[in-house]
Design an enzyme around this catalytic site. Structure first.
Site, PDB file in Angstrom:
ATOM      1  N   GLY A   1      39.829  52.324  34.775  1.00  0.00           N
ATOM      2  CA  GLY A   1      40.781  52.356  33.675  1.00  0.00           C
ATOM      3  C   GLY A   1      40.102  52.051  32.355  1.00  0.00           C
ATOM      4  O   GLY A   1      39.217  51.204  32.287  1.00  0.00           O
TER       5      GLY A   1
ATOM      6  N   ARG B   1      38.333  59.151  38.211  1.00  0.00           N
ATOM      7  CA  ARG B   1      38.094  58.700  39.583  1.00  0.00           C
ATOM      8  C   ARG B   1      37.257  59.739  40.309  1.00  0.00           C
ATOM      9  O   ARG B   1      37.250  60.917  39.960  1.00  0.00           O
ATOM     10  CB  ARG B   1      39.420  58.499  40.321  1.00  0.00           C
ATOM     11  CG  ARG B   1      40.425  57.624  39.585  1.00  0.00           C
ATOM     12  CD  ARG B   1      40.016  56.166  39.577  1.00  0.00           C
ATOM     13  NE  ARG B   1      41.007  55.358  38.859  1.00  0.00           N
ATOM     14  CZ  ARG B   1      40.882  54.062  38.660  1.00  0.00           C
ATOM     15  NH1 ARG B   1      39.814  53.413  39.085  1.00  0.00           N
ATOM     16  NH2 ARG B   1      41.818  53.387  37.999  1.00  0.00           N
TER      17      ARG B   1
ATOM     18  N   ASP C   1      36.146  46.181  38.724  1.00  0.00           N
ATOM     19  CA  ASP C   1      35.677  45.864  40.068  1.00  0.00           C
ATOM     20  C   ASP C   1      35.253  47.106  40.851  1.00  0.00           C
ATOM     21  O   ASP C   1      34.173  47.129  41.450  1.00  0.00           O
ATOM     22  CB  ASP C   1      36.779  45.114  40.829  1.00  0.00           C
ATOM     23  CG  ASP C   1      36.344  44.718  42.231  1.00  0.00           C
ATOM     24  OD1 ASP C   1      35.590  43.744  42.362  1.00  0.00           O
ATOM     25  OD2 ASP C   1      36.757  45.387  43.208  1.00  0.00           O
TER      26      ASP C   1
ATOM     27  N   THR D   1      37.935  45.675  31.669  1.00  0.00           N
ATOM     28  CA  THR D   1      39.223  45.987  32.277  1.00  0.00           C
ATOM     29  C   THR D   1      40.273  45.088  31.652  1.00  0.00           C
ATOM     30  O   THR D   1      40.040  43.891  31.484  1.00  0.00           O
ATOM     31  CB  THR D   1      39.212  45.792  33.805  1.00  0.00           C
ATOM     32  OG1 THR D   1      40.550  45.790  34.301  1.00  0.00           O
ATOM     33  CG2 THR D   1      38.546  44.484  34.206  1.00  0.00           C
TER      34      THR D   1
ATOM     35  N   ASP E   1      42.890  44.004  32.927  1.00  0.00           N
ATOM     36  CA  ASP E   1      43.520  43.112  33.900  1.00  0.00           C
ATOM     37  C   ASP E   1      42.894  41.721  33.967  1.00  0.00           C
ATOM     38  O   ASP E   1      43.528  40.779  34.436  1.00  0.00           O
ATOM     39  CB  ASP E   1      43.484  43.735  35.295  1.00  0.00           C
ATOM     40  CG  ASP E   1      44.356  44.973  35.396  1.00  0.00           C
ATOM     41  OD1 ASP E   1      45.428  44.982  34.761  1.00  0.00           O
ATOM     42  OD2 ASP E   1      43.966  45.923  36.095  1.00  0.00           O
TER      43      ASP E   1
ATOM     44  N   ASP F   1      40.677  40.655  36.017  1.00  0.00           N
ATOM     45  CA  ASP F   1      40.795  40.309  37.433  1.00  0.00           C
ATOM     46  C   ASP F   1      39.454  40.129  38.139  1.00  0.00           C
ATOM     47  O   ASP F   1      39.387  40.169  39.371  1.00  0.00           O
ATOM     48  CB  ASP F   1      41.614  41.380  38.155  1.00  0.00           C
ATOM     49  CG  ASP F   1      41.000  42.771  38.040  1.00  0.00           C
ATOM     50  OD1 ASP F   1      40.028  42.949  37.268  1.00  0.00           O
ATOM     51  OD2 ASP F   1      41.501  43.697  38.702  1.00  0.00           O
TER      52      ASP F   1
ATOM     53  N   ARG G   1      49.244  44.165  38.635  1.00  0.00           N
ATOM     54  CA  ARG G   1      49.748  44.274  40.013  1.00  0.00           C
ATOM     55  C   ARG G   1      49.228  43.137  40.888  1.00  0.00           C
ATOM     56  O   ARG G   1      49.958  42.594  41.709  1.00  0.00           O
ATOM     57  CB  ARG G   1      49.348  45.627  40.604  1.00  0.00           C
ATOM     58  CG  ARG G   1      49.913  45.894  41.988  1.00  0.00           C
ATOM     59  CD  ARG G   1      49.769  47.359  42.384  1.00  0.00           C
ATOM     60  NE  ARG G   1      50.686  48.210  41.645  1.00  0.00           N
ATOM     61  CZ  ARG G   1      50.325  49.012  40.649  1.00  0.00           C
ATOM     62  NH1 ARG G   1      49.061  49.062  40.267  1.00  0.00           N
ATOM     63  NH2 ARG G   1      51.202  49.760  40.032  1.00  0.00           N
TER      64      ARG G   1
END
Length: 322
Positions: A14, A75, A106, A128, A130, A132, A174
């Site tokens: 992303g 992707r 990741d 990213t 996120d 994360d 998410r």
């Protein structure tokens, strides 16, 4: 110092604000040191297609302030196979690429790890929204996304106050609730739902009722998409409290926009360090931020460190929103 002639840079996964600042730093640091820098278009998919071009100083002019990524991202199912990874290695070798810098999250780093196992000199830059990735305190793009959400919350509070409404704001996250957590605290949200903590609907309703009883004219609830059903929360709040409630799903607006100073500076520093590391023969690691210091972590370790949720920030948000 070793003589390195060619390196490449790609963005994957992303998009995140600050990716362009990192690309710019890699390209200009490389050229400054007499290295040819190649940009891989459309991530690992573009790498397998040989969609690679030589970058010049002008290639990265006026991009430090732009969101997204000028190299594009996509992707690639083929790259996830051993045959695809070997093909990627061969393409890099054929061009004479001696080092690869990958800017992503990741999944991007796991792909980078496979290339490292094949003998490619690699360095990862975490980008990213996120946030994360457990090995680093912050990822490039996260602070910009949090600022975007906090700004949206401020605007929603204005209209919610005018009508005496509640607004349930759904944000990305998410599996990691950091966007909801940080923007919720910064935006003064009454309740924050994150996937790391079980939802307590009783407390959620009672807090809204307390606010209503003392004449509060706005109620902002921030929901990470992986923590609860936003529209069910909206319905529950309206039925249990009688407060007129609306839903706002921010969606991909969180990915875009001008990167913050924080993201531009760290992206620039990481791009610079990535190139200088390759020049001294240092590779196989991911760059990150720990206690406001730039750190290096072996890629295999970086992708396996679990993200620790900051419960203290959630507690602060809960106390300050009484």
């Amino acid at each position: 110092m070793i003589k390195i002639k060619k390196i490449a840079v790609l963005t994957s996964g992303g998009d995140a604000p600050g990716m362009n600042a990192a690309i710019r730093a890699v390209v200009r640091t490389g050229i400054y040191n007499g290295i040819e820098v190649y940009g891989v278009n459309m991530g690992y998919s573009g790498l397998l297609e040989g969609n690679i071009k030589k970058m010049e100083l002008s290639s990265v002019a006026d991009i430090i302030h732009r969101g997204g990524t000028i190299l594009g991202t996509a992707r690639s199912d083929e790259f996830e196979t051993k045959a695809g990874q070997q093909k990627a290695k061969n393409i890099l070798k054929d061009i004479g690429i001696e080092g690869l810098v990958v800017i992503g999250g990741d999944g991007s780093f796991r792909g980078l790890l496979e290339l490292a196992k094949l003998g490619i000199k690699v360095i990862g830059i975490p980008a990213t929204i996120d946030n994360d990735m457990g090995y680093t305190d912050f990822t490039i793009g996260f602070m910009t996304a949090a600022e975007t959400v906090a700004d949206a919350i401020s605007k929603l509070r204005d209209t919610s106050s005018a009508h005496g409404r509640a607004n349930v704001v759904e944000v990305m996250g998410r599996d990691c609730g950091d966007i909801a957590l940080y923007s919720g605290l910064a935006g003064g949200a009454e309740t924050i739902f994150v996937p790391e903590v079980n939802v307590d609907y009783k407390d959620f309703i009672e807090k809204a009722m307390q606010g209503k009883r003392r004449g509060k004219r706005h109620h902002i609830i921030v929901v990470a998409e992986g923590s609860a059903n936003t529209f069910e929360l909206c319905k529950m709040l309206e039925e249990e409290t009688g407060i007129e409630t609306r839903v706002t799903v921010l969606g991909h607006v969180q990915r875009g926009g001008t990167p913050t100073v924080f993201d531009r500076i760290w992206a620039s520093r990481m791009g610079y360090v990535a190139v200088n590391s390759l020049m001294v023969g240092d590779s196989g690691f991911a760059l990150g931020i720990r206690c406001n210091e730039l750190v290096k972590t072996e890629i295999e370790k970086a992708v396996n460190i679990k993200k620790i949720f900051n419960k203290e920030i959630l507690e602060i948000a809960e106390i300050l929103s009484i």
